[in-house]
Design an enzyme around this catalytic site. Structure first.
Site, PDB file in Angstrom:
ATOM      1  N   LYS A  13       0.811  -1.215   0.000  1.00 51.88           N
ATOM      2  CA  LYS A  13       0.000   0.000   0.000  1.00 51.88           C
ATOM      3  C   LYS A  13       0.846   1.268   0.000  1.00 51.88           C
ATOM      4  O   LYS A  13       2.045   1.250   0.277  1.00 51.88           O
ATOM      5  CB  LYS A  13      -0.990  -0.033   1.165  1.00 51.88           C
ATOM      6  N   ARG A  24      -3.820 -10.117   4.621  1.00 52.64           N
ATOM      7  CA  ARG A  24      -4.215 -10.105   3.209  1.00 52.64           C
ATOM      8  C   ARG A  24      -3.012  -9.608   2.405  1.00 52.64           C
ATOM      9  O   ARG A  24      -2.541  -8.492   2.625  1.00 52.64           O
ATOM     10  CB  ARG A  24      -5.418  -9.192   3.009  1.00 52.64           C
TER      11      ARG A  24
END
Length: 257
Positions: free
Chosen positions: A202, A236
């Site tokens: 991210k 995840r």
């Protein structure tokens, strides 16, 4: 790319994931990256249902989650063989979604989200990130809003044992917010529900290390290792081989497993 090619690619990717000890295959038909276009329910159905059917056919024992906030999509996904609801809006976007989850008696992953499509920060080579969200008290605000979604779930009849919380790394949070959330994840875990953490590749990693998405493996590993030490139960990831090893080693160090 034809629909057949897409299905073949999905099956190959799932096979790779499962070979490297992934426990859960997450299928989604609408990108959640900052600035991505909204997809209507019919288009989302056309994208995800054939993939779920192909995964069920090729990997009958695999656990599949459907990443959607739309009741219509979730209903069809569970009928096609999905087992878990992963909702990035934590039952707040579609008032019918909680009743669908209850009908199929599936676990629900409730993610904290303050994303604002009009507040997206763009940095060349580093990608996009949501900006503009302000918090009076980051952890207390996230906890309170997650518990609001827990209340929605419970009022719909969803069992407490079927609820998983996700602090929503990257969703309506600045770089500093994401770093603090991971470091203080134990305070989310203390609410009494399993926690899913999704920091993989991210933008907060890119902004911290000044690196593009394809060079964030080490940053992701650090975030996952710290997250597990702070109580994350599910992670995840994209880089499954590397991150499954990071998770296994971190578990061995802090959970004696």
């Amino acid at each position: 790319m034809s629909s057949g090619d897409i299905l073949e690619q999905a099956v190959r990717q799932a096979e790779h994931f499962l070979r490297h000890h992934v426990d859960l295959l997450d299928v989604g038909g609408e990108s959640t990256r900052p600035g991505a276009q909204i997809v209507n329910a019919d288009e989302e159905l056309a994208r995800v249902i054939p993939v779920i059917q192909a995964l069920r056919k090729n990997f009958p024992d695999a656990i599949i989650s459907i990443d959607t906030y739309k009741a219509k999509v979730a209903d069809a996904a569970f009928k096609a063989g999905a087992h878990i609801l992963n909702d990035v809006w934590a039952l707040r976007a579609d008032p019918e979604l909680a009743s669908v989850a209850k009908k199929f008696n599936v676990p629900v992953i409730l993610m904290h989200n303050r994303s604002n499509p009009t507040s997206v920060e763009v940095r060349e080579n580093l990608g996009n990130a949501y900006s503009g969200s302000e918090y009076e008290d980051l952890i207390e605000d996230v906890k309170r809003e997650l518990l609001t979604s827990v209340d929605i779930a419970k009022k719909a009849g969803i069992e407490e044992s079927h609820i998983v919380l996700d602090p929503g790394i990257g969703f309506g949070k600045k770089r500093e917010h994401n770093l603090e959330l991971i470091n203080r994840l134990g305070e989310i875990r203390a609410l009494g529900y399993p926690v899913l953490l999704g920091p993989s590749r991210k933008s907060f990693i890119g902004f911290t290390l000044d690196l593009p998405a394809d060079e964030r493996v080490e940053g992701t590993a650090a975030a996952i290792a710290v997250g597990i030490t702070r109580g994350a139960d599910i992670i995840r990831v994209h880089d499954v081989k590397e991150m499954s090893r990071v998770a296994k080693m971190t578990d061995a160090l802090v959970r004696k497993s």
